[in-house]
Design a protein around this motif. Structure first.
Motif, PDB file in Angstrom:
ATOM      1  N   ASN A 125      43.178  13.016  28.625  1.00 19.22           N
ATOM      2  CA  ASN A 125      42.267  12.840  27.096  1.00 19.22           C
ATOM      3  C   ASN A 125      42.858  14.702  26.348  1.00 19.22           C
ATOM      4  O   ASN A 125      42.247  15.034  26.496  1.00 19.22           O
ATOM      5  N   VAL A 126      43.440  13.916  24.932  1.00 12.67           N
ATOM      6  CA  VAL A 126      43.144  14.959  24.411  1.00 12.67           C
ATOM      7  C   VAL A 126      42.558  15.262  22.752  1.00 12.67           C
ATOM      8  O   VAL A 126      41.790  13.700  22.396  1.00 12.67           O
ATOM      9  N   THR A 127      41.327  15.937  23.686  1.00 11.97           N
ATOM     10  CA  THR A 127      40.405  16.109  21.565  1.00 11.97           C
ATOM     11  C   THR A 127      40.412  17.308  21.345  1.00 11.97           C
ATOM     12  O   THR A 127      40.835  18.771  21.588  1.00 11.97           O
ATOM     13  N   THR A 167      39.891  11.600  20.494  1.00 15.51           N
ATOM     14  CA  THR A 167      40.067  12.020  21.553  1.00 15.51           C
ATOM     15  C   THR A 167      41.170  10.622  21.648  1.00 15.51           C
ATOM     16  O   THR A 167      41.289   9.325  21.274  1.00 15.51           O
ATOM     17  N   LEU A 168      42.001  11.190  22.104  1.00 14.47           N
ATOM     18  CA  LEU A 168      43.648  10.381  22.517  1.00 14.47           C
ATOM     19  C   LEU A 168      44.288  10.939  23.684  1.00 14.47           C
ATOM     20  O   LEU A 168      43.556  11.634  24.546  1.00 14.47           O
ATOM     21  N   GLN A 169      43.491   9.444  24.420  1.00 13.65           N
ATOM     22  CA  GLN A 169      44.032   9.272  26.199  1.00 13.65           C
ATOM     23  C   GLN A 169      45.905   8.903  25.840  1.00 13.65           C
ATOM     24  O   GLN A 169      45.927   8.208  25.196  1.00 13.65           O
ATOM     25  N   VAL A 170      46.335   9.927  27.690  1.00 13.39           N
ATOM     26  CA  VAL A 170      47.438   9.838  27.441  1.00 13.39           C
ATOM     27  C   VAL A 170      47.569   9.103  28.953  1.00 13.39           C
ATOM     28  O   VAL A 170      46.474   9.429  29.540  1.00 13.39           O
ATOM     29  N   ASP A 171      48.756   9.297  28.953  1.00 14.26           N
ATOM     30  CA  ASP A 171      48.808   8.859  30.975  1.00 14.26           C
ATOM     31  C   ASP A 171      49.143   9.608  31.615  1.00 14.26           C
ATOM     32  O   ASP A 171      49.264  10.690  31.248  1.00 14.26           O
ATOM     33  N   GLY A 172      49.325   9.624  32.703  1.00 17.31           N
ATOM     34  CA  GLY A 172      49.189  10.677  33.563  1.00 17.31           C
ATOM     35  C   GLY A 172      50.681  11.479  33.442  1.00 17.31           C
ATOM     36  O   GLY A 172      49.819  12.807  33.911  1.00 17.31           O
ATOM     37  N   GLY A 207      38.250  15.828  35.375  1.00 18.57           N
ATOM     38  CA  GLY A 207      37.907  17.270  35.790  1.00 18.57           C
ATOM     39  C   GLY A 207      37.937  18.371  34.870  1.00 18.57           C
ATOM     40  O   GLY A 207      37.188  18.051  33.866  1.00 18.57           O
ATOM     41  N   PRO A 208      38.185  19.992  34.571  1.00 18.52           N
ATOM     42  CA  PRO A 208      37.761  20.572  33.790  1.00 18.52           C
ATOM     43  C   PRO A 208      38.765  20.708  32.432  1.00 18.52           C
ATOM     44  O   PRO A 208      39.767  19.757  32.225  1.00 18.52           O
ATOM     45  N   ILE A 209      38.459  20.914  31.381  1.00 18.70           N
ATOM     46  CA  ILE A 209      38.934  21.063  30.745  1.00 18.70           C
ATOM     47  C   ILE A 209      39.480  22.257  30.155  1.00 18.70           C
ATOM     48  O   ILE A 209      39.469  23.242  30.800  1.00 18.70           O
ATOM     49  N   ALA A 210      41.012  22.727  29.328  1.00 16.39           N
ATOM     50  CA  ALA A 210      41.603  23.554  28.632  1.00 16.39           C
ATOM     51  C   ALA A 210      41.472  23.445  27.490  1.00 16.39           C
ATOM     52  O   ALA A 210      41.952  22.498  26.938  1.00 16.39           O
ATOM     53  N   ASP A 211      40.909  24.534  26.962  1.00 14.38           N
ATOM     54  CA  ASP A 211      41.138  24.309  25.122  1.00 14.38           C
ATOM     55  C   ASP A 211      41.752  25.163  24.483  1.00 14.38           C
ATOM     56  O   ASP A 211      42.617  26.679  25.466  1.00 14.38           O
TER      57      ASP A 211
END
Length: 472
Positions: free
Chosen positions: A388-390, A401-406, A435-439
């Protein structure tokens, strides 16, 4: 008057008879009256044999003859200088003629104690005469062997020793026989050292010890030993032993490793089919790497004990681990065969880290390109199936929020507000969750105004000036 004397030396029974003497002269002869000569003697005794060997239970019969003048009238039988009277001795006396008598000693169903030295004596009024000795030997089966001892017991052999019978039956021994049976009373065709036959244990009578080999560990055996002569065998003396322990004879069975959760694996197995004594187990664990079937028996030791279940904990998520079990004998520390290798995998979990090296670069007033690198392999804890990219701008309350594949590692954020700062986060997920996010943050470029100023008012202020005002 003349006197004549007839002298007879060394008279015998042939000298018995009537005697007369005759005197003669020129006038004639005169015959005396008859004188009767009778020769008397002590009995003369003869025996039918001087040696008798009689099998136990057979009849003993000894004949003794006595002759004398007058006829013997009393017979006495003795054994070892003791008179024989009554049962089981049968004594007969028969007069054959006026000089000869015969006696028979009979013992029916001879016994062990009937061995000895026998003699007979005949008596008349002048005395008695004793026969030669008759040596009677009762032939029997030997008595049992003595002092059985078992020593040098190992997991597959033992030494058995014994002493000869106290009594061999008055016959030489032919051999000793030793049989061995298991707890099912099944006789085992096991040879022994110095055996004179195959598939059994029969040894020379001069041997009083032998070794048995090829036995099973930790097994009870029943041993019988007996002596044999030509008449038969002794009673069987019984002994028993339990062989010693040794290393396990087979590997553990049904070994498996099952992921219990994301950080533990339960390992189970069943004991060897041939334990050969009390056993413990050494469980080895290592991470599957090529070549994954090589065990480091020092660094990989996970467990040492008697249980057949072990929970390996604090493992990495979604990781393949490899296991082997080695059984060993507790008493001697002797190891058995190594098991086959099995592997187990921990369950997936949420990633323990976020995607790394996240960057957000504006490429226009309305577009930002977000790029990143995947979550490190050791932190993925499973298969990354989506990301997920938010993005969000709090000033304009604008975001999505954009959802993309792995497998995606970049995305374009479009339709943004020019010259606006956005907070951007990236997170990866396994089947278990995110899991955790990176911002990071990024600001879009500026753009021309999208509308003109509002409420423009132009007011003359003099002959040569005007005032212009508006609202943004």
């Amino acid at each position: 008057a003349n006197q004549e004397i007839l002298s007879l030396d060394n008279v015998t029974f042939s000298n018995n008879g009537s005697y007369q003497c005759i005197f003669q002269n020129i006038a004639g002869s005169t015959t005396s009256s008859i004188g009767l000569l009778t020769v008397y003697s002590l009995p003369v005794v003869s025996i039918s044999t001087t040696t008798l060997n009689i099998p136990l239970g057979d009849t003993i019969s000894i004949i003794c003859n006595g002759s004398s003048t007058p006829m013997p009238t009393v017979v006495t039988w003795r054994k070892n200088n003791t008179d024989l009277i009554g049962f089981p001795y049968i004594i007969t006396l028969t007069n054959i003629n006026e000089l000869l008598a015969t006696s028979t000693l009979t013992i029916q169903s001879s016994r062990h104690e009937d061995s000895g030295n026998y003699d007979c004596s005949f008596s008349n009024i002048y005395g008695n005469t004793t026969s030669e000795l008759v040596i009677v030997t009762i032939l029997e089966s030997p008595w049992s062997v003595q002092n059985i001892q078992i020593s040098n017991i190992t997991s597959s052999s033992f030494l058995i020793t014994w002493s000869p019978p106290l009594f061999t039956g008055n016959l030489p021994l032919i051999n000793y026989s030793i049989s061995i049976a298991n707890t099912n009373n099944q006789s085992l065709p096991l040879p022994c050292s110095s055996s004179i036959v195959n598939n059994a244990c029969v040894v020379s009578p001069i041997i009083t010890s032998t070794n048995f080999t090829d036995l099973k560990p930790v097994s009870r055996y029943y041993i019988q030993i007996w002596a044999t002569n030509i008449l038969g065998s002794s009673g069987k003396e019984l002994a028993q032993i339990t062989t010693d322990e040794t290393n396990p004879g087979s590997a553990v069975v049904n070994l498996y490793a099952l992921g219990y959760n994301s950080t533990s694996i339960r390992v189970r197995w069943e004991p060897p089919t041939i334990p050969n004594g009390g056993i413990n187990y050494r469980l080895y664990q290592w991470i599957a790497r090529y070549p994954f079937n090589v065990t480091n028996l020092t660094s990989a030791l996970l467990y040492d004990g008697g249980s057949t279940t072990y929970d390996s904990e604090n493992l990495a998520e979604n990781q393949i681990y490899v296991y082997q079990v080695i059984p060993y004998n507790i008493k001697y520390g002797l190891v058995g065969p190594i098991s086959l290798i099995v592997n187990g995998t921990t369950h997936e979990d949420i990633p323990s880290n976020s995607p790394i090296n996240v960057t957000a670069i504006p490429i226009s007033a309305w577009i930002i390109i977000v790029s990143w690198q995947p979550v490190p392999i050791r932190d993925r804890n499973g298969v990354i199936i989506r990301q997920n990219v938010t993005y969000y701008n709090s000033q304009w309350i604008h975001g999505n929020t954009l959802q993309v594949d792995g497998s995606t590692t970049s995305v374009l954020l479009q339709g943004l507000i020019p010259f606006s700062t956005y907070n951007i986060t990236v997170a990866a997920a396994t089947i278990i969750g995110f899991g955790p996010i990176a911002d990071t943050v990024a600001t879009t470029f500026q753009a021309v105004p999208s509308t003109s100023p509002l409420n423009v008012v132009v007011t003359p202020t003099s002959a040569s000036t005007i005032s212009v005002s508006w609202e943004q």
